[in-house]
Design an enzyme around this catalytic site. Structure first.
Site, mmCIF file in Angstrom:
data_model
loop_
_atom_site.group_PDB
_atom_site.id
_atom_site.type_symbol
_atom_site.label_atom_id
_atom_site.label_comp_id
_atom_site.label_asym_id
_atom_site.label_seq_id
_atom_site.Cartn_x
_atom_site.Cartn_y
_atom_site.Cartn_z
ATOM 1 N N CYS A 11 0.821 -1.225 0.000
ATOM 2 C CA CYS A 11 0.000 0.000 0.000
ATOM 3 C C CYS A 11 0.850 1.270 0.000
ATOM 4 O O CYS A 11 0.338 2.358 -0.217
ATOM 5 C CB CYS A 11 -0.976 0.000 1.174
ATOM 6 S SG CYS A 11 -0.220 0.298 2.777
ATOM 7 N N CYS A 46 -1.412 7.419 18.941
ATOM 8 C CA CYS A 46 -0.533 7.019 20.036
ATOM 9 C C CYS A 46 -1.289 7.135 21.362
ATOM 10 O O CYS A 46 -1.907 8.159 21.633
ATOM 11 C CB CYS A 46 0.712 7.907 20.063
ATOM 12 S SG CYS A 46 1.712 7.659 21.543
ATOM 13 N N CYS A 91 0.481 10.196 23.726
ATOM 14 C CA CYS A 91 0.490 11.615 23.357
ATOM 15 C C CYS A 91 -0.632 11.988 22.388
ATOM 16 O O CYS A 91 -0.809 13.158 22.070
ATOM 17 C CB CYS A 91 1.850 12.012 22.764
ATOM 18 S SG CYS A 91 2.148 11.387 21.095
ATOM 19 N N HIS A 138 -1.233 11.392 15.729
ATOM 20 C CA HIS A 138 -1.859 10.659 14.628
ATOM 21 C C HIS A 138 -0.833 9.721 14.000
ATOM 22 O O HIS A 138 0.268 10.134 13.635
ATOM 23 C CB HIS A 138 -2.366 11.659 13.577
ATOM 24 C CG HIS A 138 -2.840 11.014 12.320
ATOM 25 N ND1 HIS A 138 -4.079 10.403 12.224
ATOM 26 C CD2 HIS A 138 -2.262 10.876 11.108
ATOM 27 C CE1 HIS A 138 -4.221 9.916 10.998
ATOM 28 N NE2 HIS A 138 -3.137 10.199 10.303
ATOM 29 N N HIS A 195 -4.112 4.754 9.839
ATOM 30 C CA HIS A 195 -5.446 4.147 9.919
ATOM 31 C C HIS A 195 -5.312 2.638 10.035
ATOM 32 O O HIS A 195 -4.286 2.075 9.676
ATOM 33 C CB HIS A 195 -6.272 4.502 8.677
ATOM 34 C CG HIS A 195 -6.600 5.963 8.595
ATOM 35 N ND1 HIS A 195 -5.740 6.876 8.015
ATOM 36 C CD2 HIS A 195 -7.658 6.678 9.051
ATOM 37 C CE1 HIS A 195 -6.263 8.095 8.120
ATOM 38 N NE2 HIS A 195 -7.431 8.004 8.735
ATOM 39 N N ASP A 215 -8.356 -5.496 6.112
ATOM 40 C CA ASP A 215 -7.913 -6.354 5.003
ATOM 41 C C ASP A 215 -6.496 -6.885 5.229
ATOM 42 O O ASP A 215 -5.755 -7.136 4.283
ATOM 43 C CB ASP A 215 -8.000 -5.587 3.672
ATOM 44 C CG ASP A 215 -7.208 -4.284 3.724
ATOM 45 O OD1 ASP A 215 -6.443 -4.072 4.696
ATOM 46 O OD2 ASP A 215 -7.351 -3.472 2.790
ATOM 47 N N ARG A 265 -4.857 -4.490 9.194
ATOM 48 C CA ARG A 265 -3.699 -3.815 8.589
ATOM 49 C C ARG A 265 -3.580 -2.434 9.221
ATOM 50 O O ARG A 265 -4.354 -1.539 8.923
ATOM 51 C CB ARG A 265 -3.886 -3.692 7.068
ATOM 52 C CG ARG A 265 -2.859 -2.777 6.389
ATOM 53 C CD ARG A 265 -2.924 -2.879 4.869
ATOM 54 N NE ARG A 265 -4.220 -2.525 4.334
ATOM 55 C CZ ARG A 265 -4.543 -1.331 3.820
ATOM 56 N NH1 ARG A 265 -3.641 -0.359 3.770
ATOM 57 N NH2 ARG A 265 -5.753 -1.110 3.353
ATOM 58 N N CYS A 300 -1.923 0.706 9.047
ATOM 59 C CA CYS A 300 -1.218 1.421 7.985
ATOM 60 C C CYS A 300 -0.688 2.713 8.594
ATOM 61 O O CYS A 300 -1.462 3.594 8.946
ATOM 62 C CB CYS A 300 -2.248 1.677 6.886
ATOM 63 S SG CYS A 300 -1.597 2.441 5.442
HETATM 64 FE FE FE Z 1 3.252 9.367 21.217
#
Ligand code: FE
Length: 167
Positions: A100, A131, A134, A137, A140, A144, A152, A154
């Site tokens: 991917c 996380c 903290c 981001h 996702h 699959d 997965r 990703c």
């Molecule tokens: Fe973190």
């Protein structure tokens, strides 16, 4: 009237619950909503410790271009920690070739609870991963992935730092 109200309330509760269910069936994930994070920093503090690319992805929910991240084809044995707070997130044991364009793992590191949140941006419904310490981001999670989890994770390379396993 009272009965009707409680029936409606029950239905709403059930609907909301099924909608918010974790993607994982093993309990290694937790909802991010209303989380109080252990590590809290001001935007200026984050900018001081992160590169502009790490800041854009971790703190502003950005995405690196596919096949550009430093860990996409990375195969060394070791641990991947959060680039923002060094919390252990994934290990090389569950990293797999997903094709991917981003580093992909079928499970989080043992003892790690990755947070999930519903992401409806860009006209898609996806499950964001963050996380646990903290709130950075990471990427996702999709349904699959390979066995044994079918998941997965990703992850943006910029959200991660690799620590090589000692010989
Ligand atoms: Fe973190």
């Amino acid at each position: 009237m009272q009965k009707l109200f409680s029936t409606v309330l029950l239905m709403v509760t059930l609907f909301t619950h099924s909608f918010c269910q974790n993607t994982s069936n093993k309990g290694e994930t937790k909802k991010a909503a209303n989380m109080k994070y252990e590590i809290v920093k001001s935007e200026d503090e984050w900018k001081n410790i992160l590169s502009p690319e790490q800041y854009r992805i971790l703190r502003q929910k950005g995405t690196e271009r596919p096949f550009t991240g430093i860990y996409n084809n990375h195969k060394e044995e070791g641990t991947y920690v959060c680039a923002g707070c060094q919390t252990e997130l994934f290990t090389s044991d569950t990293k797999f070739e997903s094709g991917c364009g981003w580093p992909s793992f079928y499970a989080p590191a043992q003892k790690t609870t990755i947070l999930e949140d519903l992401d409806k941006s860009f006209g898609m419904v996806r499950t964001e991963i963050l996380c646990p310490k903290c709130g950075g981001h990471l990427g996702h999670v999709f349904n699959d992935g390979p066995k044994p989890t079918g998941l997965r994770y990703c992850v943006n390379s910029a959200s991660l730092e690799f620590i090589k396993k000692e010989e």
